[in-house]
Write a protein that holds these residues in place. Sequence first.
Motif, PDB file in Angstrom:
ATOM      1  N   VAL A  66      86.436 -43.398  51.109  1.00 39.93           N
ATOM      2  CA  VAL A  66      85.240 -43.102  51.901  1.00 39.93           C
ATOM      3  C   VAL A  66      84.347 -42.044  51.261  1.00 39.93           C
ATOM      4  N   LYS A  67      84.885 -41.297  50.283  1.00 41.11           N
ATOM      5  CA  LYS A  67      84.080 -40.253  49.644  1.00 41.11           C
ATOM      6  C   LYS A  67      84.672 -39.950  48.273  1.00 41.11           C
ATOM      7  N   THR A  68      83.800 -39.725  47.291  1.00 37.44           N
ATOM      8  CA  THR A  68      84.219 -39.372  45.938  1.00 37.44           C
ATOM      9  C   THR A  68      83.450 -38.135  45.503  1.00 37.44           C
ATOM     10  N   ASP A  69      84.184 -37.133  45.040  1.00 35.06           N
ATOM     11  CA  ASP A  69      83.555 -35.887  44.584  1.00 35.06           C
ATOM     12  C   ASP A  69      84.645 -35.024  43.962  1.00 35.06           C
ATOM     13  N   VAL A  70      84.305 -33.804  43.629  1.00 26.78           N
ATOM     14  CA  VAL A  70      85.304 -32.880  43.104  1.00 26.78           C
ATOM     15  C   VAL A  70      86.185 -32.394  44.263  1.00 26.78           C
ATOM     16  N   TYR A  71      87.403 -32.015  43.939  1.00 27.82           N
ATOM     17  CA  TYR A  71      88.407 -31.666  44.944  1.00 27.82           C
ATOM     18  C   TYR A  71      87.918 -30.583  45.908  1.00 27.82           C
ATOM     19  N   GLU A  72      87.272 -29.569  45.383  1.00 26.99           N
ATOM     20  CA  GLU A  72      86.844 -28.436  46.211  1.00 26.99           C
ATOM     21  C   GLU A  72      85.878 -28.858  47.313  1.00 26.99           C
ATOM     22  N   LYS A  73      85.058 -29.853  47.044  1.00 25.03           N
ATOM     23  CA  LYS A  73      84.111 -30.333  48.059  1.00 25.03           C
ATOM     24  C   LYS A  73      84.777 -31.281  49.042  1.00 25.03           C
ATOM     25  N   LEU A  74      85.803 -32.008  48.597  1.00 22.13           N
ATOM     26  CA  LEU A  74      86.463 -32.986  49.459  1.00 22.13           C
ATOM     27  C   LEU A  74      87.464 -32.359  50.421  1.00 22.13           C
ATOM     28  N   LYS A  75      88.064 -31.250  50.026  1.00 22.98           N
ATOM     29  CA  LYS A  75      89.128 -30.654  50.836  1.00 22.98           C
ATOM     30  C   LYS A  75      88.701 -30.357  52.271  1.00 22.98           C
ATOM     31  N   PRO A  76      87.554 -29.674  52.511  1.00 21.68           N
ATOM     32  CA  PRO A  76      87.170 -29.416  53.901  1.00 21.68           C
ATOM     33  C   PRO A  76      86.861 -30.689  54.681  1.00 21.68           C
ATOM     34  N   GLN A  77      86.308 -31.685  54.011  1.00 23.25           N
ATOM     35  CA  GLN A  77      86.028 -32.948  54.697  1.00 23.25           C
ATOM     36  C   GLN A  77      87.320 -33.658  55.078  1.00 23.25           C
ATOM     37  N   CYS A  78      88.293 -33.655  54.184  1.00 16.86           N
ATOM     38  CA  CYS A  78      89.572 -34.295  54.473  1.00 16.86           C
ATOM     39  C   CYS A  78      90.271 -33.591  55.634  1.00 16.86           C
ATOM     40  N   ILE A  79      90.183 -32.276  55.674  1.00 16.74           N
ATOM     41  CA  ILE A  79      90.774 -31.516  56.778  1.00 16.74           C
ATOM     42  C   ILE A  79      90.123 -31.907  58.104  1.00 16.74           C
ATOM     43  N   GLN A  80      88.803 -32.098  58.096  1.00 16.78           N
ATOM     44  CA  GLN A  80      88.107 -32.516  59.319  1.00 16.78           C
ATOM     45  C   GLN A  80      88.513 -33.921  59.740  1.00 16.78           C
ATOM     46  N   LEU A  81      88.696 -34.815  58.778  1.00 13.56           N
ATOM     47  CA  LEU A  81      89.134 -36.167  59.105  1.00 13.56           C
ATOM     48  C   LEU A  81      90.533 -36.132  59.726  1.00 13.56           C
TER      49      LEU A  81
END
Length: 91
Positions: A66-81
């Motif tokens: 659902v999303k591709t980016d560097v780890y640092e940007k994805l981590k907060p989004q994954c936590i919200q999911l």
Amino acid sequence: MSTKEKVRERVNVKEATTANNEIVVYNDDVNTFDHVIETLVRVCDHTPEQAEQCSLIIHYNGKCTVKTDVYEKLKPQCIQLLAAGLSAEIV
């Protein structure tokens, strides 16, 4: 007569060494389509159409990136999911 062509290619080292990660959301028997769509729109900045397509892919294939980016940007989004009850991980 043959023609030899030399090709020089410049590669941006920063671009080549930056590894993109992905958030993958997995299918479950708990969340409704509406909940998944609303969550993807809110957390991942998807359009409603994009979120609906992802929810269908999740349902029929068992997972979807659902999303591709560097780890640092994805981590907060994954936590919200995960906080919203979705099954997700960063790969």
